[in-house]
Write an enzyme that holds these catalytic residues in place. Structure first.
Site, mmCIF file in Angstrom:
data_model
loop_
_atom_site.group_PDB
_atom_site.id
_atom_site.type_symbol
_atom_site.label_atom_id
_atom_site.label_comp_id
_atom_site.label_asym_id
_atom_site.label_seq_id
_atom_site.Cartn_x
_atom_site.Cartn_y
_atom_site.Cartn_z
ATOM 1 N N ASP A 173 0.829 -1.213 0.000
ATOM 2 C CA ASP A 173 0.000 0.000 0.000
ATOM 3 C C ASP A 173 0.863 1.263 0.000
ATOM 4 O O ASP A 173 0.878 2.026 0.965
ATOM 5 C CB ASP A 173 -0.945 -0.011 1.202
ATOM 6 C CG ASP A 173 -1.999 1.086 1.116
ATOM 7 O OD1 ASP A 173 -2.186 1.645 0.013
ATOM 8 O OD2 ASP A 173 -2.630 1.388 2.147
ATOM 9 N N GLU A 174 1.564 1.470 -1.105
ATOM 10 C CA GLU A 174 2.351 2.683 -1.293
ATOM 11 C C GLU A 174 1.898 3.395 -2.561
ATOM 12 O O GLU A 174 1.338 2.785 -3.462
ATOM 13 C CB GLU A 174 3.834 2.349 -1.431
ATOM 14 C CG GLU A 174 4.434 1.655 -0.236
ATOM 15 C CD GLU A 174 5.903 1.373 -0.472
ATOM 16 O OE1 GLU A 174 6.723 2.204 -0.055
ATOM 17 O OE2 GLU A 174 6.213 0.336 -1.087
#
Length: 313
Positions: A173-174
């Protein structure tokens, strides 16, 4: 004290391929299931004792086949147990206001050529995962507006795993940049719904967590905790030791994370030794390239498995 290093090359998140996007988008929109292409049963691999070793590969620049070139001098086991394709993306369609799974041209090339790029690793006994990453468009794992939306994206993921004969999915989740394109900020239910649906879709596949971003801190909602739906979770900061904040047994966690060729070999060895000494079951590496990295790989295989690594060109 180690200094956190976060150097993942972002071209995988930035390079776009309209053709690949349209193919995945049309499949999702029509609700058609991908034609399964199951991975072949792996040949019996030489047995080795020790933690599971993981290699992320930047396929914009490097071949997945590099993962299979390293074996142990003693016994012939694979130096790496899991290979991760870095990376697919979660993109956002501003017209339909929905998230969709996107492959840039390099990821698509690997998947389209699974027979030559993925199957040889699987036949060698190495699991192959698809990492999925944000793409600066506001869509992420943590801001699906409803359970239905999360489940729809989970279906795109499981369809891709089935279509290309993969062994699972890795969540990273970047770079989502929540709020872009009018998207919502992270909420507490989104990732729980997504992981729940994905696990239901593929009960026997691997789901791993790159322990970073809003999704990683939102693992429970409404009395449901999805921690035990993950097979692995790992530290995202290379050259450091950080136990992932998820309720999994030590055997499924990698507090160690190293970048091959950038993290010093002494640190690579120290983190591997600590992995064994403290009873953790996973060791994460990033950015295996096509050069001769025998010395870098041996730095951790000596500590994890009691053997030097050897490379087959």
């Amino acid at each position: 004290m180690f200094t956190p290093v976060r150097r993942r090359v972002r071209t995988a998140a930035l390079a776009l391929s309209a053709a690949a996007a349209l193919v995945l988008g049309s499949t999702a929109a029509s609700g058609a299931s991908a034609t399964p292409s199951p991975a072949p049963a792996p040949a019996p691999a030489p047995v080795k004792q020790g933690p599971t070793s993981v290699a992320y590969v930047e396929v914009n620049n490097n071949s997945m086949l590099n993962v299979g070139k390293y074996t142990l001098a003693d016994g012939g086991g694979n130096a790496f147990d899991v290979a991760v394709i870095f990376a697919a993306n979660i993109n956002y369609d501003t017209g339909t206001k929905t998230a969709y799974l996107h492959f840039n041209e390099n990821v698509q090339r690997v998947l389209d050529n699974a027979v030559t790029q993925i199957r040889p690793l699987q036949q060698q006994g190495i699991k192959v995962l698809l990492s999925v990453l944000g793409n600066h468009q506001g869509a992420g794992f943590a801001n699906f507006p409803s359970q239905q939306a999360a489940s729809a994206f989970a279906k795109q993921l499981s369809d891709a795993v089935a279509k290309y004969g993969l062994d699972g999915v890795d969540f990273d989740d970047e770079y989502a940049e929540y709020g872009n394109n009018g998207t919502a900020q992270p909420n507490d239910s989104s990732f729980v719904h997504l992981v729940t649906a994905l696990r239901a879709n593929m009960p026997d596949k691997i789901i791993s967590l790159y322990n970073i971003g809003p999704a990683a801190s939102r693992l429970s909602y409404g009395g449901v905790d999805v921690s035990d739906k993950f097979d692995y979770a790992w530290n995202p900061y290379y050259g450091t030791w950080q136990v992932p904040g998820i309720a999994l047994p030590k055997a499924q966690l990698s507090p160690a994370a190293v970048e091959i060729g950038r993290t010093s070999r002494s640190t690579v060895a120290d983190l591997a030794r600590r992995t064994v000494d403290e009873g953790y079951g996973v060791y994460l590496t990033y950015n295996l390239d096509g050069g001769d990295r025998t010395a870098d790989v041996s730095a951790f295989t000596r500590e994890l498995y009691g053997s030097e690594a050897v490379r087959t060109p």
